[in-house]
Design an enzyme around this catalytic site. Structure first.
Site, mmCIF file in Angstrom:
data_model
loop_
_atom_site.group_PDB
_atom_site.id
_atom_site.type_symbol
_atom_site.label_atom_id
_atom_site.label_comp_id
_atom_site.label_asym_id
_atom_site.label_seq_id
_atom_site.Cartn_x
_atom_site.Cartn_y
_atom_site.Cartn_z
ATOM 1 C CG ASP A 106 -23.350 11.177 25.012
ATOM 2 O OD1 ASP A 106 -23.808 10.118 24.556
ATOM 3 O OD2 ASP A 106 -23.486 11.549 26.202
HETATM 4 N N1 URA Z 1 -21.731 8.644 29.630
HETATM 5 C C1 URA Z 1 -22.320 9.730 29.081
HETATM 6 O O1 URA Z 1 -23.221 10.326 29.656
HETATM 7 N N2 URA Z 1 -21.892 10.110 27.874
HETATM 8 C C2 URA Z 1 -20.882 9.507 27.193
HETATM 9 O O2 URA Z 1 -20.525 9.939 26.094
HETATM 10 C C3 URA Z 1 -20.292 8.391 27.799
HETATM 11 C C4 URA Z 1 -20.721 7.972 29.029
#
Ligand code: URA
Length: 263
Positions: A106
């Site tokens: 993310d």
């Molecule tokens: N899980 C999440 O919630 N976000 C990420 O960036 C990676 C794994």
């Protein structure tokens, strides 16, 4: 692709060390476009020149793989009008055609992202049935309790009913609400949704390893290292939870410092 020294290419793309490569070159075992080449300092372009070792073309000769330490705010895409992408973290001469992030984090997550132009490698890493584990250092709003660890290990059900595979997690002793968690799958916002299902909240999330490939503790946010051909296979292995946990504990300040905000 940019030009690269012949000895470096051989060391990157074969199991031989840089010093082995020296004697291999001296012995006349290497050919460039059909001509024996003994000079390791010669610059070649692996996209247009053919290199053979003992008569065999180098495997994956033209593929590259880089590991970057993604800072917050940078996105896992090949281009974006508004945001910096993980490709922008590489100097222009390394941004070869076809390079893409193998896997996503993310925008507000940080840590290990692999960039490659090798579709097969990305597939082997990301295909659900490969189950290559991904390790995250997570800071939670509230402590992670023994009951939570058990529910994660048993395979948690998310708020929308989605069933998760068993995940190993362990709080970092004496380090506040930090937890190391290992997933064998990659559902959308999975870590955040898992802790939400446990009535907790992820305050920061840093990917510290993929398979047997660990984010180097001294690699600053936004920096990169090239992953050598011989290390790529290592990446597809399971990794060792205890060893990764110990490394994070020992180097905790390096892994948690600034939490990915570029300084
Ligand atoms: N899980 C999440 O919630 N976000 C990420 O960036 C990676 C794994």
């Amino acid at each position: 692709m940019a030009q690269i020294r012949l000895d470096k290419l051989l060391a990157n793309r074969t199991p031989h060390s840089r010093s082995d490569v020296k004697s291999i070159l001296k012995n006349g075992a290497v050919q460039v476009d059909g001509m024996t080449e003994c000079d390791g300092s010669r610059k070649i372009d692996p996209d247009v020149q053919e290199v053979t070792l003992y008569g065999k073309k180098l495997v994956g000769q033209s593929h590259v793989c880089f590991l970057v330490n993604k800072p917050q705010g940078c996105i896992c895409a090949t281009e974006d009008r508004m945001h910096k992408t993980v490709l922008d973290l590489l100097p222009a001469e390394l941004r070869v055609k076809g390079l893409f992030p193998a896997g996503r984090l993310d925008a507000d997550s940080t840590g290990l992202v692999l960039l490659t132009d090798d579709g097969d490698l990305a597939h082997r890493m990301l295909a659900p049935k490969s189950h290559v584990p991904k390790y995250y250092l997570v800071r939670l709003k509230k402590p992670c309790r023994a009951g939570d660890i058990k529910r994660l290990a048993d395979g948690l059900q998310l708020g929308d009913g989605t069933q998760c595979m068993p995940a190993e997690a362990r709080p970092l002793e004496g380090r506040g609400n930090y937890v190391l968690i290992c997933l064998h799958e990659g559902k959308y916002h999975q870590v955040k949704r898992m802790f939400a299902a446990l009535s907790n909240h992820v305050e920061s999330l840093h990917r510290v390893a993929v398979g047997g490939m660990i984010l180097p503790e001294k690699l600053p946010f936004g920096a990169h290292v090239e992953v050598l051909h011989k290390d790529v296979e290592n990446m597809l292995k399971a990794g060792n939870f205890d060893a990764i946990y110990e490394r994070i504990m020992t180097n905790f300040s390096s892994y948690s410092i600034n939490e990915g905000r570029e300084v």
